[in-house]
Design an enzyme around this catalytic site. Structure first.
Site, PDB file in Angstrom:
ATOM      1  N   SER A 124      32.620  88.734 -17.951  1.00 59.06           N
ATOM      2  CA  SER A 124      32.573  88.189 -16.592  1.00 59.06           C
ATOM      3  C   SER A 124      32.487  86.672 -16.624  1.00 59.06           C
ATOM      4  O   SER A 124      31.933  86.088 -17.551  1.00 59.06           O
ATOM      5  CB  SER A 124      31.339  88.743 -15.875  1.00 59.06           C
ATOM      6  OG  SER A 124      31.058  88.001 -14.704  1.00 59.06           O
ATOM      7  N   TYR A 148      21.728  89.982 -16.110  1.00 60.43           N
ATOM      8  CA  TYR A 148      23.060  90.617 -16.130  1.00 60.43           C
ATOM      9  C   TYR A 148      24.030  89.743 -16.919  1.00 60.43           C
ATOM     10  O   TYR A 148      24.689  90.199 -17.844  1.00 60.43           O
ATOM     11  CB  TYR A 148      23.586  90.832 -14.707  1.00 60.43           C
ATOM     12  CG  TYR A 148      25.083  91.004 -14.674  1.00 60.43           C
ATOM     13  CD1 TYR A 148      25.901  89.991 -14.185  1.00 60.43           C
ATOM     14  CD2 TYR A 148      25.675  92.153 -15.187  1.00 60.43           C
ATOM     15  CE1 TYR A 148      27.281  90.141 -14.195  1.00 60.43           C
ATOM     16  CE2 TYR A 148      27.049  92.308 -15.195  1.00 60.43           C
ATOM     17  CZ  TYR A 148      27.853  91.278 -14.701  1.00 60.43           C
ATOM     18  OH  TYR A 148      29.210  91.422 -14.725  1.00 60.43           O
ATOM     19  N   LYS A 152      26.112  90.119 -20.815  1.00 61.76           N
ATOM     20  CA  LYS A 152      27.531  89.884 -21.105  1.00 61.76           C
ATOM     21  C   LYS A 152      27.668  88.892 -22.268  1.00 61.76           C
ATOM     22  O   LYS A 152      28.465  89.092 -23.190  1.00 61.76           O
ATOM     23  CB  LYS A 152      28.251  89.344 -19.868  1.00 61.76           C
ATOM     24  CG  LYS A 152      28.373  90.339 -18.717  1.00 61.76           C
ATOM     25  CD  LYS A 152      29.169  91.573 -19.116  1.00 61.76           C
ATOM     26  CE  LYS A 152      29.394  92.504 -17.929  1.00 61.76           C
ATOM     27  NZ  LYS A 152      30.116  93.729 -18.289  1.00 61.76           N
TER      28      LYS A 152
HETATM   29  C1  WQD Z   1      31.304  84.946  -3.336  1.00 63.13           C
HETATM   30  C2  WQD Z   1      31.009  83.820  -2.338  1.00 63.13           C
HETATM   31  C3  WQD Z   1      28.660  83.579  -1.852  1.00 63.13           C
HETATM   32  C4  WQD Z   1      28.225  87.434   0.200  1.00 63.13           C
HETATM   33  C5  WQD Z   1      29.498  87.926  -8.214  1.00 63.13           C
HETATM   34  C6  WQD Z   1      28.730  88.058  -9.476  1.00 63.13           C
HETATM   35  C7  WQD Z   1      29.661  87.948 -10.645  1.00 63.13           C
HETATM   36  C8  WQD Z   1      30.797  88.926 -10.513  1.00 63.13           C
HETATM   37  C9  WQD Z   1      31.512  88.759  -9.180  1.00 63.13           C
HETATM   38  C10 WQD Z   1      30.271  90.822 -11.887  1.00 63.13           C
HETATM   39  C11 WQD Z   1      29.778  83.005  -2.721  1.00 63.13           C
HETATM   40  C12 WQD Z   1      29.426  84.002  -0.607  1.00 63.13           C
HETATM   41  C13 WQD Z   1      28.738  86.352  -0.496  1.00 63.13           C
HETATM   42  C14 WQD Z   1      27.795  87.263   1.548  1.00 63.13           C
HETATM   43  C15 WQD Z   1      28.412  84.950   1.423  1.00 63.13           C
HETATM   44  N1  WQD Z   1      30.336  90.254 -10.666  1.00 63.13           N
HETATM   45  N2  WQD Z   1      28.828  85.148   0.108  1.00 63.13           N
HETATM   46  N3  WQD Z   1      27.906  86.021   2.110  1.00 63.13           N
HETATM   47  O1  WQD Z   1      28.501  85.616  -6.486  1.00 63.13           O
HETATM   48  O2  WQD Z   1      30.805  84.612  -6.901  1.00 63.13           O
HETATM   49  O3  WQD Z   1      30.093  86.652  -8.146  1.00 63.13           O
HETATM   50  O4  WQD Z   1      30.517  88.900  -8.162  1.00 63.13           O
HETATM   51  O5  WQD Z   1      30.702  90.369 -12.910  1.00 63.13           O
HETATM   52  O6  WQD Z   1      28.908  88.222 -11.798  1.00 63.13           O
HETATM   53  O7  WQD Z   1      27.831  86.971  -9.528  1.00 63.13           O
HETATM   54  O8  WQD Z   1      30.615  86.822  -5.735  1.00 63.13           O
HETATM   55  O9  WQD Z   1      31.264  87.926  -3.646  1.00 63.13           O
HETATM   56  O10 WQD Z   1      28.788  87.719  -4.202  1.00 63.13           O
HETATM   57  O11 WQD Z   1      30.088  85.686  -3.524  1.00 63.13           O
HETATM   58  O12 WQD Z   1      28.518  83.824   1.957  1.00 63.13           O
HETATM   59  O13 WQD Z   1      27.302  88.209   2.232  1.00 63.13           O
HETATM   60  O14 WQD Z   1      30.702  84.407  -1.075  1.00 63.13           O
HETATM   61  O15 WQD Z   1      27.660  82.613  -1.544  1.00 63.13           O
HETATM   62  O16 WQD Z   1      30.022  81.660  -2.332  1.00 63.13           O
HETATM   63  P1  WQD Z   1      29.941  85.816  -6.795  1.00 63.13           P
HETATM   64  P2  WQD Z   1      30.157  87.124  -4.243  1.00 63.13           P
END
Ligand code: WQD
Length: 349
Positions: A124, A148, A152
């Site tokens: 990841s 987590y 990885k």
């Molecule tokens: C994306 C953007 C949030 C939810 C995560 C894991 C990573 C991988 C992919 C496993 C960010 C914003 C999100 C919400 C928001 N998973 N957001 N409101 O955090 O980049 O990555 O998923 O491998 O390990 O960390 O993805 O979709 O959670 O967030 O504003 O309700 O959307 O702040 O900017 P992220 P995400």
């Protein structure tokens, strides 16, 4: 000779099964269904018109896993199985280390015992933590702020050590950026347990009326519109990256890491606007505080995968939004929906 897919019933696993079957591979799926449903495998069979074996086995069940290796001729493994919720890993680190690390050690020991030394590992972009700059390339330092992400990094280092001890292994470490979307049929897709942590499944739940509005975490980041920027990649493009990585490990030895992303960054507000444009659904939102651990910008330099795997992401954010909504609209209750028994399955216990 078959390809064993651990965690094959999951979101990325099930999409990869489809691309492998379409590419003519024989596959065997293994899943403990702790964060997935067997219905997804039935639907993989329905979409491709191909049957395949699947087993309900936990990687921590050494005997159950060995039976899969005894009963089948396995030539390579694509290893998805693992827990992946950042917040949950902070609350339950021992559970994450045991499940992800011990499970992988047992898998690798079994592969070694049965002389299966071709492995594609689901890593990841979280291994990069808070990057000093973007775009991110594979030689960037690995550091992360949560258990987590540490599982990885540790597994990547374990696999590097394994290769040093036995150079007959062929291993690819695939570092995913932000997978979203679904197969164009809308028959399989992302079906998170409980409240979605990730942006797109939350957006689709608002679009379906399940949730009232989206909370945008942070509007004061140093980005064009103040909201977080990520490298969103269509899950089918991601799945095809695994087919290319499998070709590589089957034809060579060594350990190589590859970023699987589009190389483009989009902000939260851009994703919301694109989703509304493509689907005609309105996504009410309010700004909330930044989420702990979030970075301002994270997007890939995917050139190494293009040069060495011959892989490039083809789909844009409009298709990702369209396909994510198509899945949600057709399956408002995910795999728990009423039509499960419409998909005949062919599997062995
Ligand atoms: C994306 C953007 C949030 C939810 C995560 C894991 C990573 C991988 C992919 C496993 C960010 C914003 C999100 C919400 C928001 N998973 N957001 N409101 O955090 O980049 O990555 O998923 O491998 O390990 O960390 O993805 O979709 O959670 O967030 O504003 O309700 O959307 O702040 O900017 P992220 P995400």
């Amino acid at each position: 000779m078959a390809i064993l897919i651990t965690g094959g019933a999951g979101y990325i696993g099930s999409h990869t099964c489809i691309e492998l079957l379409n590419a003519g591979y024989e596959i065997i799926c293994l899943d403990n269904f702790s964060n997935s449903k067997s219905a997804s495998l039935n639907r993989v069979a329905a979409i491709t018109g191909k049957s395949f074996k699947w087993y309900e086995v936990d990687l921590l069940d050494r005997q159950g896993l060995e039976k899969v290796f005894i009963d089948n001729e396995i030539e390579a493994v694509i290893h998805f199985a693992g827990l992946k919720a950042v917040g949950e890993s902070v609350a339950s680190p021992l559970h994450y280390y045991h499940n992800n690390i011990t499970g992988t050690l047992i898998l690798c020991e079994m592969m070694e015992k049965y002389d299966v030394k071709k492995l594609v590992f689901s890593s990841s972009a979280t291994v990069y933590g808070m990057p000093d700059s973007v775009p991110i390339s594979e030689d960037f330092p690995m550091h992360t702020t949560n258990p987590y992400g540490r599982t990885k990094i540790m597994i990547e280092e374990i696999l590097q050590d394994l290769y040093v001890s036995d150079i007959s292994w062929g291993i690819c470490l695939l570092r995913y950026f932000n997978p979203i979307g679904a197969h164009e049929s809308g028959i399989i897709g992302e079906d998170p347990n409980g409240t979605p942590n990730n942006l797109m499944p939350y957006i689709t739940s608002v679009a379906s009326g399940k949730r009232k509005e989206l909370q945008v975490y942070g509007c004061d980041y140093p980005t064009a519109d103040g909201t977080g920027v990520r490298d969103y990649i269509h899950v089918v493009d991601l799945a095809n990256g695994h087919v290319k990585a499998l070709e590589k490990v089957m034809s060579s030895t060594g350990v190589d890491a590859y970023n699987l992303g589009t190389g483009k960054g989009n902000s939260v507000l851009e994703i919301i606007a694109t989703f509304e444009e493509v689907t005609g659904k309105r996504i009410p939102y309010t700004f909330a505080a930044r989420r702990p651990g979030d970075v301002a910008e994270c997007y890939s330099d995917p050139s190494k995968a293009k040069e060495e795997l011959g892989w490039v992401a083809k789909r844009g954010i409009k298709e990702m939004c369209r396909d994510a909504w198509n899945w949600q609209e057709k399956n408002p209750d995910g795999y728990k929906g009423k039509d499960n028994n419409n998909f005949k399955n062919r599997h062995l216990p």
